[in-house]
Design an enzyme around this catalytic site. Structure first.
Site, PDB file in Angstrom:
ATOM      1  N   HIS A  24       0.812  -1.218   0.000  1.00  0.00           N
ATOM      2  CA  HIS A  24       0.000   0.000   0.000  1.00  0.00           C
ATOM      3  C   HIS A  24       0.849   1.273   0.000  1.00  0.00           C
ATOM      4  O   HIS A  24       0.344   2.361  -0.281  1.00  0.00           O
ATOM      5  CB  HIS A  24      -0.925  -0.017   1.219  1.00  0.00           C
ATOM      6  CG  HIS A  24      -2.204   0.733   1.034  1.00  0.00           C
ATOM      7  ND1 HIS A  24      -2.325   1.825   0.201  1.00  0.00           N
ATOM      8  CD2 HIS A  24      -3.433   0.557   1.590  1.00  0.00           C
ATOM      9  CE1 HIS A  24      -3.575   2.276   0.250  1.00  0.00           C
ATOM     10  NE2 HIS A  24      -4.257   1.525   1.087  1.00  0.00           N
TER      11      HIS A  24
ATOM     12  N   ASP B 296     -11.029 -10.130 -16.162  1.00  0.00           N
ATOM     13  CA  ASP B 296     -11.280 -11.390 -16.881  1.00  0.00           C
ATOM     14  C   ASP B 296      -9.946 -11.921 -17.385  1.00  0.00           C
ATOM     15  O   ASP B 296      -9.331 -11.346 -18.282  1.00  0.00           O
ATOM     16  CB  ASP B 296     -12.247 -11.122 -18.045  1.00  0.00           C
ATOM     17  CG  ASP B 296     -12.525 -12.367 -18.868  1.00  0.00           C
ATOM     18  OD1 ASP B 296     -11.981 -13.452 -18.549  1.00  0.00           O
ATOM     19  OD2 ASP B 296     -13.284 -12.256 -19.849  1.00  0.00           O
TER      20      ASP B 296
END
Length: 465
Positions: A176, A394
């Site tokens: 992060h 995807d």
């Protein structure tokens, strides 16, 4: 139902480097901004996808090979993720450390790829639509408990493919301090784009912008006023928490928004501000605070579009704040729902270009590294965002059936937001609370009037395939 992390067995680990290696200047340093440095103590972002519809003609070995190859190509474009954090110290004439500089060494040491097996666990076990998120889900992610500062010695990104009885889970742990949720999903969707194309030479549709944003008065390198990491790094060990997913259909979200705006005589309150108000009120009620107790709703808010000139949505790095909006428990619960939504709206509207630049100026004058202990048990923390295109990842296997997260950065009152599987403005919330508070929330009339049933798995998979 399986309930132990021991049900997940690591089969192999390997390092994946950027290929071809990025052509960088001799100076391989990527200096960190105030927004990046403030994230050194929290934990890695951990998000992942549950897939059920793998191509029947593909073997797991073929899938792993394609994932590794496409990850290597993706790292070429997101080259800071293939590096490591590094520290240099400022030393006075007597040899005493007077400050610390942390940066990314873009040395292409690589990311980590983990192949794990959990074939005693089914997709239905993971979904657990009528119960809490199972504890074994935490084992679908590498680097459990690691702080972002640990990126000095472990990869800045690691992915794990866990093979289940009737599907796979692809989890990612992402440092992060290198980037925020926008950067995480930019990386992840690009990886999916390259993977499904089966062409490692394809150029990303959204190439990342790696020039870090340093506002006036915050020029690199930025010095942290610490002599040792123990002065700003905190290991977080949360208390026992229940973690549960709740679904809000697009119709339910629209009703919440309409109610909030009607009660305030406006049309300015957004869907997410309305949903945040609901969770703030209901969780505060579940905690049974006295009326005088000060509570807060913390909302992760983007800077990119609010800055003038604005940052590109393809900016790779951190560009967020945790906006803190306060009210006493009495104010929150004695006023109507619209009052809470309007208070949140006003807080969001106040986050302007001038406010952002003022925050940066104050940070430079007195640098702060965020610690999870700063989020007290009187807060509701709204993290992540349903605006991220999470289901657009995807990999060539079709749409995932669910999203889940690891144990990182979980605390009492943490609420993470995801787009609902069916789209259309629906939202899924991942809520973390102690057992007593969660049980009270589950019976709260205001909450029950808003929450929606989940779409059954067999309906989801029939639509995917």
């Amino acid at each position: 139902m399986p309930s132990s992390p021991a049900m997940v067995t690591v089969i192999s680990k390997c390092t994946v480097k950027a290929e071809p290696p990025p052509k960088l200047l001799a100076n391989k340093k990527c200096h960190l901004t105030p927004w990046d440095l403030a994230m050194l103590s929290p934990q890695y972002i951990q998000k992942g996808h549950l897939f059920t519809n793998l191509p029947p003609t593909f073997s797991i070995d073929d899938i792993i090979s394609n994932l590794k190859t496409s990850l290597s190509s993706t790292l070429h474009h997101f080259y800071p993720l293939a590096g490591r954090l590094a520290t240099q110290h400022e030393v006075d004439n007597d040899g005493n450390i007077t400050g610390t500089f942390v940066f990314i060494d873009c040395n292409n040491e690589g990311a980590e790829f983990v192949h794990a097996d959990a074939q005693s666990i089914s997709v239905e076990d993971v979904l657990a639509p009528f119960s809490d998120v199972p504890a074994f889900v935490q084992s679908f992610f590498p680097y459990d408990g690691a702080t972002n500062h640990d990126g000095h010695c472990i990869p800045l990104v690691a992915v794990q493919l866990t093979v289940l009885a009737d599907g796979v889970f692809l989890g990612c742990s992402f440092n992060h301090a290198v980037g925020d949720g926008t950067s995480f999903w930019h990386f992840f969707t690009t990886w999916a784009e390259i993977c499904r194309s089966k062409n490692v030479n394809v150029f990303p549709s959204r190439p990342p912008i790696h020039d870090r944003c340093f506002l006036e008065g915050a020029k690199p390198p930025l010095k942290l006023p610490f002599t040792h990491e123990s002065q700003f790094i905190e290991r977080h060990y949360p208390p026992p928490l229940r973690e549960k997913m709740f679904h809000f259909s697009s119709e339910a979200i629209a009703k919440l928004k309409a109610k909030a705006n009607k009660e305030c005589g406006t049309d300015k309150i957004s869907s997410f501000q309305s949903l945040s108000a609901l969770m703030w009120r209901c969780i505060t009620r579940a905690r049974r605070f006295p009326a005088e107790q000060v509570t807060s709703c913390r909302v992760a808010i983007q800077n990119r579009a609010r800055l003038q000139p604005s940052q590109s949505p393809n900016y790779f790095g951190n560009s967020i704040y945790s906006l803190r909006i306060t009210a006493t428990a009495g104010e929150l619960l004695e006023n109507d729902f619209g009052w809470a939504a309007w208070v949140i709206h006003e807080g969001v509207v106040s986050h302007t270009n001038d406010a952002i630049r003022g925050m940066v100026k104050r940070w430079v004058e007195a640098p702060v590294v965020y610690k999870l202990s700063m989020f007290d048990n009187f807060s509701v923390v709204m993290g992540s965002s349903p605006r991220f295109d999470m289901y657009g990842c995807d990999f060539g296997w079709g749409k995932a059936v669910a999203l889940r997260s690891g144990s990182a950065n979980k605390s009492d009152g943490k609420v993470s937001s995801y787009p609902g599987w069916e789209g259309g403005g629906s939202v899924d919330l991942e809520v973390c609370l102690p057992a007593k508070s969660m049980a009270t929330l589950e019976a709260d009339p205001e909450f029950l009037a808003a929450v929606s049933p989940f779409v059954p798995l067999h309906v989801q998979t029939s639509q995917v395939i």
